[in-house]
Design a protein around this motif. Structure first.
Motif, short mmCIF file in Angstrom:
data_model
loop_
_atom_site.label_atom_id
_atom_site.label_comp_id
_atom_site.label_asym_id
_atom_site.label_seq_id
_atom_site.Cartn_x
_atom_site.Cartn_y
_atom_site.Cartn_z
N ASP A 60 1.97 3.57 -13.45
CA ASP A 60 1.56 4.17 -12.20
C ASP A 60 0.04 4.00 -12.06
O ASP A 60 -0.63 3.47 -12.96
N MET A 61 -0.51 4.48 -10.93
CA MET A 61 -1.93 4.29 -10.64
C MET A 61 -2.51 5.50 -9.94
O MET A 61 -1.85 6.10 -9.08
N TYR A 62 -3.74 5.85 -10.30
CA TYR A 62 -4.53 6.69 -9.42
C TYR A 62 -4.90 5.83 -8.21
O TYR A 62 -4.97 4.59 -8.32
N VAL A 63 -5.20 6.44 -7.09
CA VAL A 63 -5.67 5.72 -5.91
C VAL A 63 -7.10 6.18 -5.62
O VAL A 63 -7.38 7.39 -5.61
N ILE A 64 -7.99 5.23 -5.43
CA ILE A 64 -9.38 5.54 -5.10
C ILE A 64 -9.76 4.88 -3.78
O ILE A 64 -9.12 3.92 -3.33
N ASP A 65 -10.81 5.42 -3.17
CA ASP A 65 -11.28 4.87 -1.89
C ASP A 65 -12.47 3.95 -2.12
O ASP A 65 -12.80 3.60 -3.27
N ALA A 66 -13.13 3.56 -1.05
CA ALA A 66 -14.25 2.63 -1.14
C ALA A 66 -15.42 3.18 -1.94
O ALA A 66 -16.24 2.42 -2.47
N GLU A 67 -15.49 4.51 -2.06
CA GLU A 67 -16.58 5.14 -2.81
C GLU A 67 -16.15 5.49 -4.23
O GLU A 67 -16.85 6.25 -4.92
N SER A 68 -15.00 4.98 -4.65
CA SER A 68 -14.46 5.20 -6.00
C SER A 68 -14.01 6.64 -6.24
O SER A 68 -13.86 7.08 -7.38
N LYS A 69 -13.77 7.37 -5.17
CA LYS A 69 -13.30 8.74 -5.26
C LYS A 69 -11.78 8.73 -5.35
O LYS A 69 -11.10 8.06 -4.58
N VAL A 70 -11.23 9.49 -6.30
CA VAL A 70 -9.77 9.59 -6.45
C VAL A 70 -9.20 10.38 -5.28
O VAL A 70 -9.60 11.52 -5.04
N ALA B 294 -5.60 10.21 -4.78
CA ALA B 294 -4.22 10.51 -5.15
C ALA B 294 -4.04 10.21 -6.63
O ALA B 294 -4.64 9.27 -7.15
N ASP B 295 -3.20 11.00 -7.32
CA ASP B 295 -2.98 10.79 -8.74
C ASP B 295 -1.78 9.91 -9.04
O ASP B 295 -1.43 9.69 -10.20
N SER B 296 -1.14 9.40 -7.98
CA SER B 296 0.00 8.49 -8.14
C SER B 296 0.11 7.64 -6.88
O SER B 296 -0.17 8.11 -5.77
N ILE B 297 0.54 6.39 -7.05
CA ILE B 297 0.73 5.52 -5.89
C ILE B 297 1.81 6.07 -4.97
O ILE B 297 1.81 5.82 -3.75
N ILE B 298 2.73 6.87 -5.52
CA ILE B 298 3.80 7.46 -4.71
C ILE B 298 3.24 8.42 -3.67
O ILE B 298 3.85 8.62 -2.61
N LYS B 299 2.07 8.99 -3.94
CA LYS B 299 1.48 9.93 -2.98
C LYS B 299 1.05 9.23 -1.69
O LYS B 299 0.99 9.86 -0.63
N VAL B 300 0.75 7.94 -1.77
CA VAL B 300 0.33 7.21 -0.57
C VAL B 300 1.39 6.22 -0.10
O VAL B 300 1.32 5.72 1.02
N ARG B 301 2.35 5.91 -0.97
CA ARG B 301 3.47 5.05 -0.61
C ARG B 301 4.76 5.75 -1.03
O ARG B 301 5.34 5.45 -2.08
N PRO B 302 5.22 6.73 -0.22
CA PRO B 302 6.35 7.59 -0.61
C PRO B 302 7.63 6.83 -0.93
O PRO B 302 8.48 7.34 -1.66
N HIS C 150 7.81 4.14 -2.63
CA HIS C 150 7.63 3.41 -3.88
C HIS C 150 8.49 4.07 -4.96
O HIS C 150 8.38 5.26 -5.22
N VAL C 151 9.38 3.30 -5.58
CA VAL C 151 10.27 3.81 -6.62
C VAL C 151 10.09 2.94 -7.86
O VAL C 151 10.08 1.71 -7.78
N PHE C 152 9.94 3.57 -9.03
CA PHE C 152 9.81 2.84 -10.28
C PHE C 152 11.19 2.68 -10.94
O PHE C 152 11.98 3.62 -10.97
N HIS D 22 13.04 -4.63 -3.40
CA HIS D 22 11.98 -3.63 -3.26
C HIS D 22 11.09 -3.67 -4.50
O HIS D 22 11.21 -2.83 -5.39
N ASN D 23 10.23 -4.65 -4.58
CA ASN D 23 9.38 -4.79 -5.75
C ASN D 23 8.51 -3.55 -5.96
O ASN D 23 7.87 -3.07 -5.04
N TRP D 24 8.52 -3.05 -7.16
CA TRP D 24 7.73 -1.86 -7.50
C TRP D 24 6.60 -2.19 -8.47
O TRP D 24 5.81 -1.31 -8.83
#
Length: 244
Positions: free
Chosen positions: A124-134, A136-144, A146-148, A161-163
């Protein structure tokens, strides 16, 4: 216990990188707790005359690196295919130019691939913005959607459905080389997921090991460029038919 003799080839593609983001990525690579590493970089922008050798020499001090300057723009899929050809480590870790890896990323993935005898592991991945600020703590939070998935015989899941996200992957080098050439119809990580899904075993860690930067120029973004039903057909349905 990780066998320190197992070498990991980090394969990195760059194309007109944001230097600030690139430096953050390089620092995170240099700070990996796993030490048997090598880095091969492919610059896919022939007209870019930036002295990347000087930048990399400043920030990559704990292991060897080399930089290949492409003679023409190939695109990410072909670049990662070429890098896969060059790799001589036991495992390959694919790397983007604008993310940040947690210090234990490679060590954790190597331990998992040995423990499970998988051909590919991802996380899984944290998600950060252009300023490197976190953000979301999971890609699922921004891509609901997304299933592993885990296990062998994952071709159907991967093709539909590539994950698997390339920058989280550790794959056995011999498996990656068997998947060559990478077809132009696929992004490299989607192709590797489909290939290993058909011929090997994929294991996912339910743990975020990188900080994945989402910004306006990401190559793989949900519904990017889709503004109508015709767009969806041409970019999604038609391309899926070509992949099959």
């Amino acid at each position: 216990m990780v066998n320190i003799l197992e070498k990991v080839s980090i394969l990195m593609a760059i194309y007109k990188p944001n230097i600030k983001w690139l430096i953050e990525q390089l620092e995170s690579l240099n700070n990996q707790t796993y030490k048997n590493l090598e880095l091969t970089v492919y610059n896919d922008c022939p007209e870019d005359k930036t002295n990347y050798e000087k930048i990399y020499a400043k920030y990559i001090t704990n292991f060897k690196f080399s930089i290949i300057r492409g003679e023409s723009n190939l695109g990410s899929t072909e670049v990662f295919a070429k890098l896969t050809e060059y790799a001589d480590g036991d495992y390959i870790a694919y790397c983007d130019q604008d993310d940040i890896w947690l210090p234990n990323k490679i060590k954790t993935l190597v331990e998992k691939i040995i423990e499970t005898n998988a051909d590919m592991v991802c996380s899984d991945m944290y998600v950060i913005d252009a300023e490197s600020k976190v953000v979301a703590d999971s890609i699922i939070k921004v891509r609901p959607r997304h299933v592993f998935y885990n296990g062998a015989n994952m071709f159907k899941q991967a093709i539909i459905h590539n994950w698997v996200t390339g920058c989280t992957v550790l794959i056995k080098t011999d498996m990656a080389k068997r998947a060559l050439p990478f077809p132009k119809e696929f992004v490299h990580d989607a192709w590797l997921a489909a290939y290993v899904g058909a011929y090997g075993k994929i294991v996912n860690l339910n743990k975020s090991l990188i900080k994945y930067r989402i910004h306006g120029n990401n190559q793989t973004t949900v519904l990017v460029g889709i503004n109508s039903k015709d767009d969806y057909y041409n970019d999604r349905i038609k391309s899926f038919k070509e992949k099959l």
